[in-house]
Design a protein around this motif. Sequence first.
Motif, PDB file in Angstrom:
ATOM      1  N   LYS A   5      12.567   2.987  36.772  1.00  0.00           N
ATOM      2  CA  LYS A   5      13.831   3.200  37.449  1.00  0.00           C
ATOM      3  C   LYS A   5      14.197   1.901  38.164  1.00  0.00           C
ATOM      4  O   LYS A   5      13.332   1.124  38.534  1.00  0.00           O
ATOM      5  N   PHE A   7      15.661   0.183  41.460  1.00  0.00           N
ATOM      6  CA  PHE A   7      15.754   0.472  42.885  1.00  0.00           C
ATOM      7  C   PHE A   7      16.649  -0.550  43.566  1.00  0.00           C
ATOM      8  O   PHE A   7      16.502  -1.754  43.329  1.00  0.00           O
ATOM      9  N   ILE A  71      17.768   4.626  42.254  1.00  0.00           N
ATOM     10  CA  ILE A  71      17.329   5.077  43.576  1.00  0.00           C
ATOM     11  C   ILE A  71      17.744   4.018  44.592  1.00  0.00           C
ATOM     12  O   ILE A  71      17.525   2.827  44.379  1.00  0.00           O
ATOM     13  N   LYS A  95      22.399  10.363  42.972  1.00  0.00           N
ATOM     14  CA  LYS A  95      21.210   9.511  43.061  1.00  0.00           C
ATOM     15  C   LYS A  95      20.354   9.904  44.259  1.00  0.00           C
ATOM     16  O   LYS A  95      20.829  10.531  45.201  1.00  0.00           O
ATOM     17  N   ILE A  96      19.103   9.497  44.196  1.00  0.00           N
ATOM     18  CA  ILE A  96      18.227   9.652  45.355  1.00  0.00           C
ATOM     19  C   ILE A  96      18.566   8.544  46.344  1.00  0.00           C
ATOM     20  O   ILE A  96      18.650   7.375  45.970  1.00  0.00           O
ATOM     21  N   ALA A 148      13.633  15.304  43.790  1.00  0.00           N
ATOM     22  CA  ALA A 148      13.731  14.008  44.468  1.00  0.00           C
ATOM     23  C   ALA A 148      12.496  13.773  45.351  1.00  0.00           C
ATOM     24  O   ALA A 148      11.950  12.665  45.377  1.00  0.00           O
ATOM     25  N   THR A 151       9.691  12.776  43.089  1.00  0.00           N
ATOM     26  CA  THR A 151       9.854  11.397  42.610  1.00  0.00           C
ATOM     27  C   THR A 151       9.386  10.393  43.657  1.00  0.00           C
ATOM     28  O   THR A 151       8.645   9.451  43.352  1.00  0.00           O
TER      29      THR A 151
END
Length: 167
Positions: A5, A7, A71, A95-96, A148, A151
């Motif tokens: 992912k 960030f 994220i 999104k987180i 979330a 994750t």
Amino acid sequence: MSNKKTFAVINVSEPKSLFLAKQIAKANPVLLFDQNPTTLLEVHTQILIENPEAKVEMMICPTNASWEADIIILSNYAATDIILAEKIRKVATGKIVLILENEKNPMHFENPVDKLQQLFPFSKVIQSIEIPEDLTSSLFLKGKDADALKTILTLYTNIGFKTNILI
């Protein structure tokens, strides 16, 4: 985390944000933003010196960094900056959004997760609470989205943090 992912680490001048950016960059792409361009360049250079293979990019705009990320990580200060929140709110949809809080600079809300969720109504807000001084000591996660939380728990565990979820 099975797939990589991207960030966005917003306000990398704070020690916790910097530490996370360095750790995450060992295995995932990282987009760095800080309002101080000198700090941004220093952090970018430092990460690349420590890990020449890191996929790390400097961003001059928090909106663009957040747009491109899966994220978004906000320092305690960045999370309480209403102007910054307004800039990234729309691109944070779905999104987180991980908020880093620590005991030295606590957020003064009755229920921080609910207040932060109001800032990012269409995001999956997770609050990371650091109580001890040591960055590798126990951290606590709080949020309403189970996926979330899982994750971020996995991310923190992979980095080496002792992490618990607060219910």
